[in-house]
Design an enzyme around this catalytic site. Structure first.
Site, PDB file in Angstrom:
ATOM      1  N   ARG A   2       0.815  -1.208   0.000  1.00 55.13           N
ATOM      2  CA  ARG A   2       0.000   0.000   0.000  1.00 55.13           C
ATOM      3  C   ARG A   2       0.850   1.260   0.000  1.00 55.13           C
ATOM      4  NH1 ARG A   2      -2.213   2.616   4.840  1.00 55.13           N
ATOM      5  NH2 ARG A   2      -1.486   0.902   6.083  1.00 55.13           N
ATOM      6  N   ARG A   6       2.338   7.103  -2.623  1.00 54.96           N
ATOM      7  CA  ARG A   6       1.754   8.234  -1.915  1.00 54.96           C
ATOM      8  C   ARG A   6       2.730   9.399  -1.739  1.00 54.96           C
ATOM      9  NH1 ARG A   6      -1.234   8.050   3.915  1.00 54.96           N
ATOM     10  NH2 ARG A   6       0.736   7.138   4.546  1.00 54.96           N
ATOM     11  N   ARG A  15      -4.066  13.324  -8.030  1.00 58.40           N
ATOM     12  CA  ARG A  15      -5.131  13.086  -7.056  1.00 58.40           C
ATOM     13  C   ARG A  15      -5.791  14.380  -6.553  1.00 58.40           C
ATOM     14  NH1 ARG A  15      -5.554   9.539  -3.144  1.00 58.40           N
ATOM     15  NH2 ARG A  15      -7.207  10.991  -2.613  1.00 58.40           N
ATOM     16  N   ASP A  51      -8.270  -0.141  -3.487  1.00 61.17           N
ATOM     17  CA  ASP A  51      -8.186  -0.250  -2.028  1.00 61.17           C
ATOM     18  C   ASP A  51      -9.023  -1.453  -1.591  1.00 61.17           C
ATOM     19  OD1 ASP A  51      -7.156   1.433   0.436  1.00 61.17           O
ATOM     20  OD2 ASP A  51      -9.075   0.550   0.998  1.00 61.17           O
ATOM     21  N   TYR A 126     -13.010  -3.382   9.826  1.00 60.60           N
ATOM     22  CA  TYR A 126     -13.478  -2.040   9.429  1.00 60.60           C
ATOM     23  C   TYR A 126     -15.004  -1.943   9.545  1.00 60.60           C
ATOM     24  CZ  TYR A 126      -8.830  -0.651   7.936  1.00 60.60           C
ATOM     25  OH  TYR A 126      -7.499  -0.323   7.927  1.00 60.60           O
TER      26      TYR A 126
HETATM   27  O1  CP3 Z   1       0.372   1.833  -3.281  1.00 59.91           O
HETATM   28  C1  CP3 Z   1      -0.711   1.614  -3.826  1.00 59.91           C
HETATM   29  O2  CP3 Z   1      -1.345   2.489  -4.398  1.00 59.91           O
HETATM   30  C2  CP3 Z   1      -1.222   0.192  -3.859  1.00 59.91           C
HETATM   31  C3  CP3 Z   1      -2.681   0.105  -3.772  1.00 59.91           C
HETATM   32  C4  CP3 Z   1      -3.259  -0.042  -2.382  1.00 59.91           C
HETATM   33  C5  CP3 Z   1      -3.972   0.962  -1.654  1.00 59.91           C
HETATM   34  N1  CP3 Z   1      -4.513   0.383  -0.551  1.00 59.91           N
HETATM   35  C6  CP3 Z   1      -4.154   2.370  -2.045  1.00 59.91           C
HETATM   36  C7  CP3 Z   1      -4.297   3.384  -0.959  1.00 59.91           C
HETATM   37  C8  CP3 Z   1      -3.312  -1.209  -1.636  1.00 59.91           C
HETATM   38  C9  CP3 Z   1      -2.655  -2.545  -1.939  1.00 59.91           C
HETATM   39  C10 CP3 Z   1      -4.122  -0.928  -0.487  1.00 59.91           C
HETATM   40  C11 CP3 Z   1      -4.493  -1.949   0.497  1.00 59.91           C
HETATM   41  C12 CP3 Z   1      -5.002  -1.539   1.816  1.00 59.91           C
HETATM   42  N2  CP3 Z   1      -5.866  -0.530   2.125  1.00 59.91           N
HETATM   43  C13 CP3 Z   1      -4.740  -2.260   3.002  1.00 59.91           C
HETATM   44  C14 CP3 Z   1      -3.925  -3.525   3.072  1.00 59.91           C
HETATM   45  C15 CP3 Z   1      -2.480  -3.234   2.983  1.00 59.91           C
HETATM   46  C16 CP3 Z   1      -1.885  -2.812   4.290  1.00 59.91           C
HETATM   47  O3  CP3 Z   1      -1.506  -1.661   4.388  1.00 59.91           O
HETATM   48  O4  CP3 Z   1      -1.797  -3.640   5.181  1.00 59.91           O
HETATM   49  C17 CP3 Z   1      -5.416  -1.625   4.051  1.00 59.91           C
HETATM   50  C18 CP3 Z   1      -5.398  -2.027   5.494  1.00 59.91           C
HETATM   51  C19 CP3 Z   1      -6.133  -0.530   3.489  1.00 59.91           C
HETATM   52  C20 CP3 Z   1      -7.031   0.435   4.186  1.00 59.91           C
HETATM   53  C21 CP3 Z   1      -6.497   1.812   4.046  1.00 59.91           C
HETATM   54  N3  CP3 Z   1      -6.597   2.576   2.900  1.00 59.91           N
HETATM   55  C22 CP3 Z   1      -5.724   2.553   4.995  1.00 59.91           C
HETATM   56  C23 CP3 Z   1      -5.377   2.081   6.387  1.00 59.91           C
HETATM   57  C24 CP3 Z   1      -5.375   3.782   4.382  1.00 59.91           C
HETATM   58  C25 CP3 Z   1      -4.485   4.873   4.944  1.00 59.91           C
HETATM   59  C26 CP3 Z   1      -5.211   6.122   5.319  1.00 59.91           C
HETATM   60  C27 CP3 Z   1      -4.206   7.244   5.553  1.00 59.91           C
HETATM   61  O5  CP3 Z   1      -4.287   8.248   4.839  1.00 59.91           O
HETATM   62  O6  CP3 Z   1      -3.351   7.099   6.442  1.00 59.91           O
HETATM   63  C28 CP3 Z   1      -5.917   3.756   3.080  1.00 59.91           C
HETATM   64  C29 CP3 Z   1      -5.810   4.816   2.062  1.00 59.91           C
HETATM   65  C30 CP3 Z   1      -5.018   4.473   0.855  1.00 59.91           C
HETATM   66  N4  CP3 Z   1      -5.144   3.334   0.105  1.00 59.91           N
HETATM   67  C31 CP3 Z   1      -4.062   5.327   0.230  1.00 59.91           C
HETATM   68  C32 CP3 Z   1      -3.614   4.656  -0.923  1.00 59.91           C
HETATM   69  C33 CP3 Z   1      -2.649   5.149  -1.960  1.00 59.91           C
HETATM   70  C34 CP3 Z   1      -3.658   6.721   0.719  1.00 59.91           C
HETATM   71  C35 CP3 Z   1      -4.789   7.672   0.511  1.00 59.91           C
HETATM   72  C36 CP3 Z   1      -4.441   8.886  -0.281  1.00 59.91           C
HETATM   73  O7  CP3 Z   1      -3.475   8.935  -1.014  1.00 59.91           O
HETATM   74  O8  CP3 Z   1      -5.249   9.817  -0.175  1.00 59.91           O
END
Ligand code: CP3
Length: 331
Positions: A2, A6, A15, A51, A126
């Site tokens: 993930r 970013r 974005r 996501d 969640y």
């Molecule tokens: O890098 C990538 O873009 C890969 C794609 C990806 C995302 N989420 C995009 C994302 C993947 C593989 C995920 C999986 C995901 N999402 C998991 C499992 C992986 C892990 O980390 O264990 C989980 C638990 C989530 C739930 C989630 N989504 C969280 C906890 C968050 C973070 C929120 C924050 O801002 O701290 C997200 C948001 C998210 N998903 C972002 C991205 C690029 C960041 C949001 C943004 O850029 O605005």
């Protein structure tokens, strides 16, 4: 992992003004964001921009991703009546995923695209907590208090996940990863009883597709053997446990993925070099090794360090061991 993208200025630029979940429904944008890290890093696979909550939103769950917080669910799922809101996922619910994967496969010219979904415990957490949680208390309370409801919930989530991963494979994804990120919160006995049957059903359903199946969670040192038993071909390992020990726990017939501590990338280069080389050396003791971080890229990571790391992994893995099996780098 993930959020590899970013920290990239080009990611933040595309974005701008578009919410996280909206950006996951626009095929052109999904394609662009997925490709961005590949323009900087010499990695051996791409991971779809999406996501784990995308399929939940697609079936109508009122989930949103709040910046700096994570997924938030307006009305948590806690009773059997709430389960009605978790209908099955039809491929026509996620046309943007099909379209994006097809576009990406055409662009990637043979480089593998990894599709993914959330694991049953993590999605349940969640939904039950209503948002991110440290100890997953409400989720575990439901698991202990009402096993029939728990199994009904995880069963529905497994159905959604099977369909969501099936869509990605049908559109051309060449591997799938199941992120049960928070499942390390449960004991091995509870994992076996309350989670494994559902995870196992997901991996069995995908067995016929022939694509490699990767299974990852954080803090899962005590669960690695069971996670292998659940049926994945590759078990992802976080940074807490050395890969040679992980290989012993996972047992024969599985490859490992991991496990450089993402925080190491904030240290000087000589430290990074030493720690990354150690991961590769220990990984040689596994039956196969996909080099990766132990969890997501930290947002303050210098992109140039990631580029240098990918090059280091290629150079190190070419230097002996079983190069055809080690040193794959995944963005
Ligand atoms: O890098 C990538 O873009 C890969 C794609 C990806 C995302 N989420 C995009 C994302 C993947 C593989 C995920 C999986 C995901 N999402 C998991 C499992 C992986 C892990 O980390 O264990 C989980 C638990 C989530 C739930 C989630 N989504 C969280 C906890 C968050 C973070 C929120 C924050 O801002 O701290 C997200 C948001 C998210 N998903 C972002 C991205 C690029 C960041 C949001 C943004 O850029 O605005």
């Amino acid at each position: 992992m993930r959020q590899a993208g970013r920290s990239l200025p080009e990611y933040l630029r595309v974005r701008e003004g578009i919410s996280m979940l909206d950006s996951c429904t626009r095929p052109e944008l999904i394609t662009e964001i997925t490709l961005q890290p590949l323009r900087r890093y010499d990695v051996d696979a791409a991971i779809l921009f999406s996501d784990i909550v995308v399929p939940l939103r697609a079936v109508g769950v009122d989930v949103d991703i709040k910046a700096g917080i994570g997924p938030v669910v307006e009305r948590p799922v806690r009773t059997s009546a709430d389960l009605e809101r978790l209908r099955a996922l039809d491929p026509s619910d996620v046309p943007y995923v099909t379209e994006a994967v097809r576009m990406l496969v055409a662009e990637l010219d043979g480089l593998p695209l990894i599709g993914f979904a959330g694991g049953p415990f993590t999605l349940a957490s969640y939904l039950v907590e209503g948002g991110p949680s440290k100890n997953h208390d409400k989720t575990k309370a439901l698991m202990y208090a009402d096993p029939p409801l728990w199994h009904a919930l995880l069963g529905r989530l497994a159905d959604i996940t099977i369909s969501f991963l099936g869509v990605q494979v049908a559109a051309g994804a060449s591997a799938v990863q199941l992120f049960d990120s928070w499942v390390g919160a449960v004991s091995p006995a509870d994992y076996r009883r309350s989670v494994l049957p559902h995870t196992s059903r997901i991996f069995t359903a995908l067995a016929g597709t022939g694509v490699p199946r990767i299974h990852f969670g954080v803090g899962t040192g005590e669960l690695l053997g069971l996670m292998g038993e659940a049926g994945a071909d590759v078990v992802g390992v976080d940074w807490r446990i050395p890969l040679d020990e992980a290989a012993r726990r996972v047992g024969p017939g599985k490859a490992l993925q991991g496990n450089l501590d993402a925080a190491v990338l904030l240290a000087p280069w000589d430290v990074i070099e030493e720690r990354a080389s150690e991961v590769i050396e220990r990984g040689r003791l596994a039956e196969g090794h996909v080099f990766n971080l132990g969890h997501g890229v930290l947002p303050e990571t210098d992109p140039d360090v990631l580029a240098r790391l990918a090059d280091l992994v290629h150079a190190e893995s070419a230097r002996g061991g079983r190069p055809e099996e080690v040193g794959q780098v995944v963005s």
